[in-house]
Design a protein around this motif. Structure first.
Motif, PDB file in Angstrom:
ATOM      1  N   ILE A 365       0.821  -1.218   0.000  1.00 51.33           N
ATOM      2  CA  ILE A 365       0.000   0.000   0.000  1.00 51.33           C
ATOM      3  C   ILE A 365       0.853   1.265   0.000  1.00 51.33           C
ATOM      4  CG2 ILE A 365      -0.371  -0.089   2.516  1.00 51.33           C
ATOM      5  CD1 ILE A 365      -2.704   1.415  -0.191  1.00 51.33           C
ATOM      6  N   ASN A 366       2.045   1.194   0.588  1.00 50.13           N
ATOM      7  CA  ASN A 366       2.893   2.401   0.592  1.00 50.13           C
ATOM      8  C   ASN A 366       3.188   2.904  -0.822  1.00 50.13           C
ATOM      9  OD1 ASN A 366       3.072   2.640   3.346  1.00 50.13           O
ATOM     10  ND2 ASN A 366       4.901   1.354   3.491  1.00 50.13           N
ATOM     11  N   ASN A 367       3.081   2.035  -1.810  1.00 48.17           N
ATOM     12  CA  ASN A 367       3.316   2.463  -3.195  1.00 48.17           C
ATOM     13  C   ASN A 367       2.123   3.226  -3.784  1.00 48.17           C
ATOM     14  OD1 ASN A 367       5.880   1.399  -3.329  1.00 48.17           O
ATOM     15  ND2 ASN A 367       5.183  -0.601  -4.079  1.00 48.17           N
ATOM     16  N   PHE A 368       1.047   3.364  -3.027  1.00 45.69           N
ATOM     17  CA  PHE A 368      -0.144   4.014  -3.582  1.00 45.69           C
ATOM     18  C   PHE A 368      -0.427   5.379  -2.960  1.00 45.69           C
ATOM     19  CE2 PHE A 368      -0.290  -0.101  -5.347  1.00 45.69           C
ATOM     20  CZ  PHE A 368      -0.855   0.095  -6.603  1.00 45.69           C
ATOM     21  N   TYR A 369       0.577   5.925  -2.281  1.00 44.32           N
ATOM     22  CA  TYR A 369       0.472   7.327  -1.837  1.00 44.32           C
ATOM     23  C   TYR A 369       0.964   8.184  -3.006  1.00 44.32           C
ATOM     24  CZ  TYR A 369      -0.865   5.750   2.699  1.00 44.32           C
ATOM     25  OH  TYR A 369      -1.579   5.174   3.716  1.00 44.32           O
ATOM     26  N   ASN A 798      15.708   1.295   3.646  1.00 40.99           N
ATOM     27  CA  ASN A 798      14.485   2.097   3.596  1.00 40.99           C
ATOM     28  C   ASN A 798      13.717   1.813   2.295  1.00 40.99           C
ATOM     29  OD1 ASN A 798      12.519   4.089   3.402  1.00 40.99           O
ATOM     30  ND2 ASN A 798      13.783   5.650   4.382  1.00 40.99           N
ATOM     31  N   PRO A 799      12.937   0.746   2.302  1.00 43.21           N
ATOM     32  CA  PRO A 799      12.223   0.348   1.078  1.00 43.21           C
ATOM     33  C   PRO A 799      11.250   1.412   0.571  1.00 43.21           C
ATOM     34  CG  PRO A 799      12.034  -1.357   2.767  1.00 43.21           C
ATOM     35  CD  PRO A 799      12.712  -0.188   3.417  1.00 43.21           C
ATOM     36  N   GLN A 800      10.636   2.118   1.516  1.00 41.74           N
ATOM     37  CA  GLN A 800       9.596   3.062   1.095  1.00 41.74           C
ATOM     38  C   GLN A 800      10.140   4.192   0.220  1.00 41.74           C
ATOM     39  OE1 GLN A 800       6.890   5.641   3.630  1.00 41.74           O
ATOM     40  NE2 GLN A 800       6.803   3.667   4.634  1.00 41.74           N
ATOM     41  N   THR A 801      11.213   4.805   0.689  1.00 42.50           N
ATOM     42  CA  THR A 801      11.794   5.905  -0.090  1.00 42.50           C
ATOM     43  C   THR A 801      12.418   5.366  -1.378  1.00 42.50           C
ATOM     44  OG1 THR A 801      12.042   7.396   1.765  1.00 42.50           O
ATOM     45  CG2 THR A 801      13.591   7.699  -0.021  1.00 42.50           C
ATOM     46  N   ARG A 838       9.578  -5.747  -0.898  1.00 40.66           N
ATOM     47  CA  ARG A 838       8.277  -5.864  -1.572  1.00 40.66           C
ATOM     48  C   ARG A 838       7.923  -4.546  -2.261  1.00 40.66           C
ATOM     49  NH1 ARG A 838       4.094  -7.657   2.600  1.00 40.66           N
ATOM     50  NH2 ARG A 838       4.257  -5.545   3.405  1.00 40.66           N
ATOM     51  N   ASP A 839       8.222  -3.437  -1.577  1.00 37.96           N
ATOM     52  CA  ASP A 839       7.905  -2.114  -2.128  1.00 37.96           C
ATOM     53  C   ASP A 839       8.589  -1.924  -3.494  1.00 37.96           C
ATOM     54  OD1 ASP A 839       7.433  -0.280   0.829  1.00 37.96           O
ATOM     55  OD2 ASP A 839       8.266  -2.287   0.802  1.00 37.96           O
ATOM     56  N   THR A 840       9.910  -2.100  -3.499  1.00 36.17           N
ATOM     57  CA  THR A 840      10.669  -1.808  -4.717  1.00 36.17           C
ATOM     58  C   THR A 840      10.380  -2.843  -5.789  1.00 36.17           C
ATOM     59  OG1 THR A 840      12.339  -0.761  -3.355  1.00 36.17           O
ATOM     60  CG2 THR A 840      13.001  -1.355  -5.589  1.00 36.17           C
ATOM     61  N   SER A 841      10.207  -4.084  -5.381  1.00 33.13           N
ATOM     62  CA  SER A 841       9.977  -5.089  -6.426  1.00 33.13           C
ATOM     63  C   SER A 841       8.624  -4.866  -7.106  1.00 33.13           C
ATOM     64  CB  SER A 841      10.203  -6.498  -5.879  1.00 33.13           C
ATOM     65  OG  SER A 841       9.016  -7.118  -5.592  1.00 33.13           O
ATOM     66  N   GLU A 842       7.627  -4.434  -6.352  1.00 31.69           N
ATOM     67  CA  GLU A 842       6.345  -4.126  -6.998  1.00 31.69           C
ATOM     68  C   GLU A 842       6.505  -2.953  -7.982  1.00 31.69           C
ATOM     69  OE1 GLU A 842       3.159  -2.350  -4.656  1.00 31.69           O
ATOM     70  OE2 GLU A 842       1.634  -3.201  -5.951  1.00 31.69           O
ATOM     71  N   MET A 843       7.210  -1.911  -7.549  1.00 33.71           N
ATOM     72  CA  MET A 843       7.351  -0.730  -8.413  1.00 33.71           C
ATOM     73  C   MET A 843       8.123  -1.060  -9.694  1.00 33.71           C
ATOM     74  SD  MET A 843       5.870   1.982  -7.326  1.00 33.71           S
ATOM     75  CE  MET A 843       6.660   3.498  -7.769  1.00 33.71           C
TER      76      MET A 843
END
Ligand code: 0A1
Ligand code: ZN
Length: 849
Positions: A365-369, A798-801, A838-843
């Motif tokens: 979900i963090n990828n949808f901000y 820091n996967p999110q950034t 998971r964040d970066t691999s989805e993006m």
């Protein structure tokens, strides 16, 4: 590390949690490597929910002990949480867990920043603090006890007691776990008070690190203005005894609306005239407002699940935009917002990352901000307001607050409120929430004996997973100008619902010139081959400031495209028409400054791509430079006058009037520097007593390649100020000669002050590189490699950034085969990394697909 086999979550799989949480008590015993959290939670079965196992989320937490109604239990632990047998009726769950905030580099959950403890729980960070049903539809009251040696101990709600080494807080408003917050540290406060219109006194505090006390006054003023605005415009009052804001240096986003305890990236709250620019002041004012407005749109009424994110974000962005346009210039604000939407949201909506305002599935979900959820989400609300009218909009909002206070709501709930308040059927309008992609609107006109007819056709191109689109409801604001420039027909809101639809204007004495999509009444691309003379006519006469600006922008774009594609000369006709606008002293300086801006190089690349031409970043850059040189030469005779009009003779204030003048002054200085080699900029730099003037001068000098001494002086002056040093890092890359940008960025990553684990510093350097269009797309691929190297390095921490910054590659398919291959190689290199988040691999997966 997150789960190895990422799972996709679907909106259609929504299922309520099986228990209600009646009350939560938490005790925090803080220690950097071994914080203990004791939780006591009262659960009662929800008879309306489907039968299910009792499952609590929990990640990276060690369970020390758990009991149910006092009896020890041994739950089954998985990487995502725990499962446990529970009694049939209500029961009390107690657990003790241990976590290590000092080792938390992801800045999600409980972490440390500069010696203080702080939290970030949206979207799914609470599960890194303790075991809990970490989902927004589970709402509960929280009591918190903090035990720590640090002097300031804060949590949500109202303080209920404190003593040596402890403090207790109680939040009476039921809330989801994502709004939980805790902060402790050696902090100083900037206090104030606010009396609500029903007479309740609220203590306001901005908490900062020692030394930053002098940078809080503006944020506090913004907070009080926001509180007043929400009372006056929406009748919404604040509902606790205290409102705390804390500034934190390490933060992934701008700020967070935790109930009664907003946590801010220090860049989004701290400001003084010497260290912050006018643009920083305006941004801070709007972020403070945004977070404050969430208290009603987000906190009192929250989201049922994360697919409904736009319910709180789109509405809150819309509210903060209205706030700024009420406080400052509505026209200037609208132009800035649309420019931003086109620069950030359009590329997203027209590329591999396109998704609906309300997505239907995600892995992380963090990828949808995203700009789509936030900015397009706000545009959708603006359209709704335009369609129903201001009065009905106000009525619908009252009904929304009445009906859904205390709820975890959905987009269906939101739209039903509008249907009930207005009697309209919004089923077709709902497509704005479910269909991704930017609609393209083309126009034909006909003139027949006093009747003027506009025929519109809408087409929304396919986006990932959505090959076919149905027509959307498009509010098209149209005004008609008579040949002498007067308003023949004032703005009328046409409501387009079909794929192709005509609208007639009767009884006209002469064929009019149309001004279409006034105020940018819908987030679409208007495709219309308008003769240059007609655009110039609108540039001179349109009563709608947005369209006036947009006509100029279109002329500039077309002139630049002709230069890039056909080697044309800069369009003297447009430059002259612009000159007439600039000379018009009745126009707001801020508006004139905006008129002087050229389309960004990324925007030109996008337009070329749409025209079937492969963009050449160097040619785009050279043409933009040549155009600016031509403007400087042409406008030379009036630069002194304009500079005089931009002069501010009062003490510094970051208000609309002064900052408008300074932005005109900055635009004039940029032109002047093209003529005098930097003399005026050097003088301004030396004399500047505020950051706006200092930085605009430095920018000009960097662009002129004349900034060595000033960059050193700036460094020496500001090396003790982190936020100003972010500017020093960023500017010399963003404004660098593209040929040198990758090397410059690389050299700066070796600078001792390049603290790459700090998201602001990382973005200052690598984000600035991505913003230097021709520099990032350097023909050697050096820009791509450098960014990928650093993303790979940051990801484990820091996967999110990291994931957010992958979007620099989202337009990769647009460019020539050489650049495409180089970008693809870097994307594949990232994708192939063992243990990628998971964040970066989805993006990366979506960008490559
Ligand atoms: N809700 C905040 C933005 C925000 C979102 C996620 C965060 O961490 C993943 C942090 C902040 C807002 O809209 O301001
Ligand atoms: Zn928000």
């Amino acid at each position: 590390m997150k789960d190895a086999a990422p799972q996709t979550v679907y909106l259609s799989d929504y299922k309520p949690f099986g228990w209600r949480v009646e009350d939560v008590s938490l005790t925090f015993r803080l220690a950097p490597e071994a914080t203990r959290i004791l939780s006591r939670i009262r659960f009662a079965p929800d008879p309306a929910a489907p039968a299910q196992d009792f499952f609590l989320h929990g990640e990276d937490v060690s369970l020390i002990r758990a009991t149910i109604d006092g009896a020890e239990v041994t739950p089954e632990i998985t990487p995502q949480g725990l499962r446990c047998a529970v009694p049939e009726g209500a029961f009390t769950w107690e657990a003790e867990v241990e976590i290590a905030p000092a080792s938390n580099t992801a800045l999600e959950g409980l972490y440390m920043s500069g010696g203080m403890y702080c939290t970030q729980c949206e979207a799914e960070g609470f599960r890194k603090i303790t075991y809990y049903p970490d989902r927004p539809d589970v709402m509960a009251t929280f009591s918190v006890r903090i035990e720590s040696d640090l002097p300031v101990l804060l949590s949500n709600g109202n303080p209920t007691g404190s003593g040596d080494g402890w403090a207790e807080w109680h939040d009476p408003w039921p809330k989801p776990a994502y709004l939980f917050a805790l902060v402790t540290g050696d902090l100083r406060n900037h206090p104030d008070t606010f009396t609500t219109r029903s007479g309740k006194e609220v203590a306001l505090n901005i908490w900062v690190r020692p030394g930053d006390e002098g940078k809080c006054a503006w944020g506090m003023e913004a907070l009080k203005k926001s509180m007043t605005w929400d009372e006056e415009v929406h009748g919404r009052e604040y509902d606790l005894d205290v409102f705390n804001i804390v500034a934190v240096d390490d933060f992934n986003m701008g700020a967070m609306e935790n109930k009664g305890l907003n946590i801010f990236n220090s860049a989004a709250v701290l400001a003084s005239p010497e260290t912050a620019t006018d643009a920083n002041f305006e941004r801070i004012e709007s972020i403070i407002a945004h977070e404050y407005f969430h208290n009603w749109t987000g906190n009192r009424i929250t989201c049922r699940d994360w697919f409904q994110l736009c319910l709180k974000e789109g509405l809150t962005v819309f509210r903060d935009q209205q706030f700024t346009s009420d406080l400052r210039s509505a026209a200037v604000k609208r132009i800035e917002d649309v420019a931003q939407l086109r620069a950030r949201q359009f590329p997203e909506d027209q590329g591999p990352l396109a998704h609906p305002v309300r997505p239907e599935s995600f892995q992380e979900i963090n990828n949808f901000y995203t700009a789509t959820v936030y900015e397009k989400g706000a545009e959708v609300i603006g359209m709704l307001k335009r369609l129903v009218g201001d009065e009905a909009y106000a009525k619908a909002l009252d009904l929304y607050f009445d009906r859904h206070d205390g709820d975890a709501a959905t987009i269906e709930d939101w739209l039903r409120v509008f249907e009930d308040a207005t009697g309209r059927d919004l089923s077709q309008f709902k497509r704005w929430y479910s269909q991704a992609g930017t609609p393209r609107l083309s126009v034909e006109e006909a003139w027949d004996d006093g009747t003027y007819t506009l025929t519109f056709t809408q087409v929304t191109p396919p986006t990932p997973g959505q090959p076919d689109k149905a027509p959307q409801v498009i509010p098209i604001a149209v005004g008609l100008l008579s040949p002498n420039g007067d308003e023949a027909v004032p703005t009328r809101m046409l409501e387009m619902t079909e794929g192709k639809q005509s609208f007639a204007f009767e009884g006209l004495s002469a064929r009019p010139v149309p001004s279409i999509l006034r105020g940018f009444s819908a987030p679409v691309v208007l495709e219309r081959d308008v003769p240059a003379e007609e655009r110039a006519f609108l540039l001179a006469h349109d009563a709608d400031p947005f369209n006036r600006w947009d006509s100029s922008r279109s002329l500039a774009r077309e002139a630049l495209i002709a230069m890039i594609r056909d080697g044309a000369e800069p369009d003297a006709t447009w430059i002259d028409a612009l000159g007439r606008v600039l000379r018009d002293e009745t126009l707001d300086p801020a508006f004139r400054a905006l008129m002087l801006g050229l389309p960004t190089q990324a925007e030109l690349a996008q337009v070329l791509h749409e025209k079937g031409v492969t963009p050449d970043p160097d040619a785009i850059c050279n043409s933009t430079e040549a155009m600016a040189d031509a403007m400087a030469k042409r406008f030379e005779p009036m630069l002194d006058d304009l500079a005089a009009q931009a002069q501010v003779d009062a003490p510094y204030a970051p208000d609309a009037e002064q900052s408008g003048k300074r932005s005109l002054g900055g635009a004039v200085l940029a032109l002047r520097t093209r003529l005098d080699g930097g003399a005026a900029a050097r003088a301004q730099f030396a004399a500047a007593d505020n950051m706006t003037l200092q930085l605009s001068a430095l920018t000009c000098l960097i662009r002129a390649g004349e900034a060595r001494a000033e960059l050193d002086a700036f460094h020496d002056q500001w090396q003790g100020d982190r936020l100003v040093m972010d500017k020093w890092f960023g500017l010399q890359i963003a404004a660098a000669d593209p040929a040198e940008a990758p090397d410059r960025a690389k050299a700066l990553t070796q600078h001792p002050a390049f603290d790459w684990k700090n998201p602001n510093r990382f973005r200052a350097v690598l984000g600035a590189l991505a913003m230097n269009h021709a520099g990032f797309h350097h023909k050697t691929g050096a820009g791509y490699r450098l960014l990928a190297d650093w993303l790979l390095r940051l990801d484990p921490l820091n996967p999110q950034t990291t994931a957010r910054m992958c979007s620099a590659f989202q337009t990769w398919r647009r460019y020539d085969t050489g650049r495409q291959a180089m970008m693809k190689e870097q994307l594949e290199r990232i994708a192939a990394k063992d243990g990628l988040s998971r964040d970066t691999s989805e993006m990366v997966g979506r960008i490559l697909s």
